[in-house]
Design a protein around this motif. Sequence first.
Motif, PDB file in Angstrom:
ATOM      1  N   SER A  73       4.067  37.170 -14.275  1.00 30.46           N
ATOM      2  CA  SER A  73       4.846  35.948 -14.475  1.00 30.46           C
ATOM      3  C   SER A  73       4.663  34.957 -13.332  1.00 30.46           C
ATOM      4  O   SER A  73       4.692  33.744 -13.537  1.00 30.46           O
ATOM      5  CB  SER A  73       6.324  36.292 -14.639  1.00 30.46           C
ATOM      6  OG  SER A  73       6.506  37.122 -15.758  1.00 30.46           O
ATOM      7  N   ALA A 117       1.586  33.079 -13.989  1.00 32.42           N
ATOM      8  CA  ALA A 117       1.817  32.072 -15.033  1.00 32.42           C
ATOM      9  C   ALA A 117       2.569  30.864 -14.485  1.00 32.42           C
ATOM     10  O   ALA A 117       2.261  29.723 -14.827  1.00 32.42           O
ATOM     11  CB  ALA A 117       2.606  32.695 -16.193  1.00 32.42           C
ATOM     12  N   ASP A 118       3.573  31.105 -13.618  1.00 29.91           N
ATOM     13  CA  ASP A 118       4.308  29.998 -13.008  1.00 29.91           C
ATOM     14  C   ASP A 118       3.384  29.124 -12.163  1.00 29.91           C
ATOM     15  O   ASP A 118       3.488  27.892 -12.162  1.00 29.91           O
ATOM     16  CB  ASP A 118       5.448  30.535 -12.128  1.00 29.91           C
ATOM     17  CG  ASP A 118       6.647  31.009 -12.944  1.00 29.91           C
ATOM     18  OD1 ASP A 118       6.833  30.504 -14.071  1.00 29.91           O
ATOM     19  OD2 ASP A 118       7.386  31.884 -12.460  1.00 29.91           O
ATOM     20  N   ASN A 127       0.574  27.546 -14.647  1.00 34.14           N
ATOM     21  CA  ASN A 127       1.128  26.851 -15.819  1.00 34.14           C
ATOM     22  C   ASN A 127       0.336  27.183 -17.086  1.00 34.14           C
ATOM     23  O   ASN A 127       0.304  26.407 -18.031  1.00 34.14           O
ATOM     24  CB  ASN A 127       1.151  25.331 -15.590  1.00 34.14           C
ATOM     25  CG  ASN A 127       2.130  24.628 -16.534  1.00 34.14           C
ATOM     26  OD1 ASN A 127       3.052  25.248 -17.071  1.00 34.14           O
ATOM     27  ND2 ASN A 127       1.924  23.346 -16.767  1.00 34.14           N
ATOM     28  N   ASN A 128      -0.303  28.354 -17.104  1.00 36.36           N
ATOM     29  CA  ASN A 128      -1.069  28.788 -18.275  1.00 36.36           C
ATOM     30  C   ASN A 128      -0.308  29.896 -19.003  1.00 36.36           C
ATOM     31  O   ASN A 128      -0.805  31.011 -19.178  1.00 36.36           O
ATOM     32  CB  ASN A 128      -2.456  29.279 -17.853  1.00 36.36           C
ATOM     33  CG  ASN A 128      -3.349  29.586 -19.047  1.00 36.36           C
ATOM     34  OD1 ASN A 128      -3.111  29.117 -20.158  1.00 36.36           O
ATOM     35  ND2 ASN A 128      -4.384  30.381 -18.819  1.00 36.36           N
ATOM     36  N   TYR A 129       0.910  29.581 -19.413  1.00 35.75           N
ATOM     37  CA  TYR A 129       1.758  30.576 -20.068  1.00 35.75           C
ATOM     38  C   TYR A 129       1.139  31.095 -21.364  1.00 35.75           C
ATOM     39  O   TYR A 129       1.140  32.301 -21.629  1.00 35.75           O
ATOM     40  CB  TYR A 129       3.137  29.988 -20.359  1.00 35.75           C
ATOM     41  CG  TYR A 129       3.956  29.687 -19.129  1.00 35.75           C
ATOM     42  CD1 TYR A 129       4.745  30.666 -18.535  1.00 35.75           C
ATOM     43  CD2 TYR A 129       3.937  28.422 -18.554  1.00 35.75           C
ATOM     44  CE1 TYR A 129       5.504  30.398 -17.405  1.00 35.75           C
ATOM     45  CE2 TYR A 129       4.693  28.136 -17.424  1.00 35.75           C
ATOM     46  CZ  TYR A 129       5.471  29.133 -16.847  1.00 35.75           C
ATOM     47  OH  TYR A 129       6.206  28.856 -15.733  1.00 35.75           O
ATOM     48  N   ILE A 174      -2.030  33.490 -20.820  1.00 33.57           N
ATOM     49  CA  ILE A 174      -1.669  34.799 -20.284  1.00 33.57           C
ATOM     50  C   ILE A 174      -0.874  35.602 -21.312  1.00 33.57           C
ATOM     51  O   ILE A 174      -1.038  36.818 -21.439  1.00 33.57           O
ATOM     52  CB  ILE A 174      -0.893  34.634 -18.964  1.00 33.57           C
ATOM     53  CG1 ILE A 174      -1.802  33.987 -17.912  1.00 33.57           C
ATOM     54  CG2 ILE A 174      -0.399  35.982 -18.439  1.00 33.57           C
ATOM     55  CD1 ILE A 174      -1.129  33.663 -16.613  1.00 33.57           C
ATOM     56  N   LEU A 209       7.321  35.453 -20.305  1.00 35.78           N
ATOM     57  CA  LEU A 209       6.524  34.244 -20.503  1.00 35.78           C
ATOM     58  C   LEU A 209       7.016  33.439 -21.696  1.00 35.78           C
ATOM     59  O   LEU A 209       7.151  32.209 -21.623  1.00 35.78           O
ATOM     60  CB  LEU A 209       5.045  34.621 -20.694  1.00 35.78           C
ATOM     61  CG  LEU A 209       4.391  35.362 -19.533  1.00 35.78           C
ATOM     62  CD1 LEU A 209       2.924  35.629 -19.830  1.00 35.78           C
ATOM     63  CD2 LEU A 209       4.534  34.583 -18.242  1.00 35.78           C
ATOM     64  N   GLY A 239       9.711  31.853 -15.092  1.00 33.28           N
ATOM     65  CA  GLY A 239       8.925  33.007 -15.516  1.00 33.28           C
ATOM     66  C   GLY A 239       9.112  34.192 -14.584  1.00 33.28           C
ATOM     67  O   GLY A 239       9.280  35.323 -15.028  1.00 33.28           O
TER      68      GLY A 239
END
Length: 393
Positions: A61, A64-65, A68-70, A73, A117, A328
Amino acid sequence: MKSRILTLTSISHFINDGNSWFFPITFTFLITYLGLTKLIIGILSGVFFFGVSALTSPLVSRVADKTNNYSGIMGIGILLWGISLILFGFSLQLRLLPLIFLAVGLAGFASTFYHPLGAAMLSITYKGSAGFALGINGSMGSLGRAIYPTLTLGLFALLHRNMVIDSIILGIVSIVAAIPSLIFKITISKEDPKPIQQQSASRSTLSVIIILTITAFLRSVFGQGISQFLPTLLVENYGYSYNVNLGEIISIALAAAIVGQPLLGLLSDRIGRRLIYGISTLGAGLAMLSFLIIPNVSLLALFGFFNFSAFPLMLSIVGDFVPRNSSGFANSLVWGLGVTGGGAVGPIIVGAISQVTNLVFASEIVTIMAFIAAGLVLLIPKPPKRSKVPLFG
């Protein structure tokens, strides 16, 4: 953009939660047809929930934070689900217990990805109406949970009791479902509409994360301790056979959350997340305790209605306290350490107790955890005020 995010996360939630109920059904198969003990099954379930997932969820997470590719992932998680199910099918064919453990551990790692996510994407996007959006999304997860027990046992019957091909088919479905999330790049604005006082927010945020993680852990010890052995409980103690009818009964119980998640999510937006979270935790415990005494399917459905409402409730509470650019990571602490950690411990407790007594008594013991968790919800403070955003604005 909102509808695309809701659609994409809902598809992933359907697959993720549907796959997670493939294993309780299959665990009964391992006990009935391969002769594994309940203690081994409890440990195997613990490997699924803890394995590496409780430890790696915050890391996944955090990436991802930062990136910014939530969506990408999240798609990797669904892809890994497909690979793990195919590997599980081959492990059954070879009847190699270490390979079964490896496949289940990989599935546990895959389950790390979705909830923190998906919740972050929806909390950031819907803001003040996140409870309702998470509820709609959660109902798709509940739909997956409701369909997969019957789907798994239906395929099992059609394939002449071949769980190997059953597992491979569901793995291929997961791989196909991962493609949209892997292809579409979705950028999410993380600006808070109204900043809150940093010092006070940081103190209250820490206390909320700690309390929510503890309640999530206890609630999951109860919920997953029951759920992972529910098919076996019905077969061994309440006269069900290992066929499609067993899947249908479990599907009925799980289908209640299709309505429960959006309804409780909406109520949490309207009258308070803490209250509804506490009621759902207490309600799940009371419903299961009642079912163990009076094994009526309506009580099992009531358990499903309350127990599987955690996603929109606890993670929307996190969204009320945590800055958008850390949601996230915060979700992963509550879900990864709390829900996943409790899910690792609960089945081992039930498996160990039932090995020397029976599943009914073991289920009664873990139900106590739900009542303790409900009491601890009272310690959660009121959230800071943020500006509201129209649901479909």
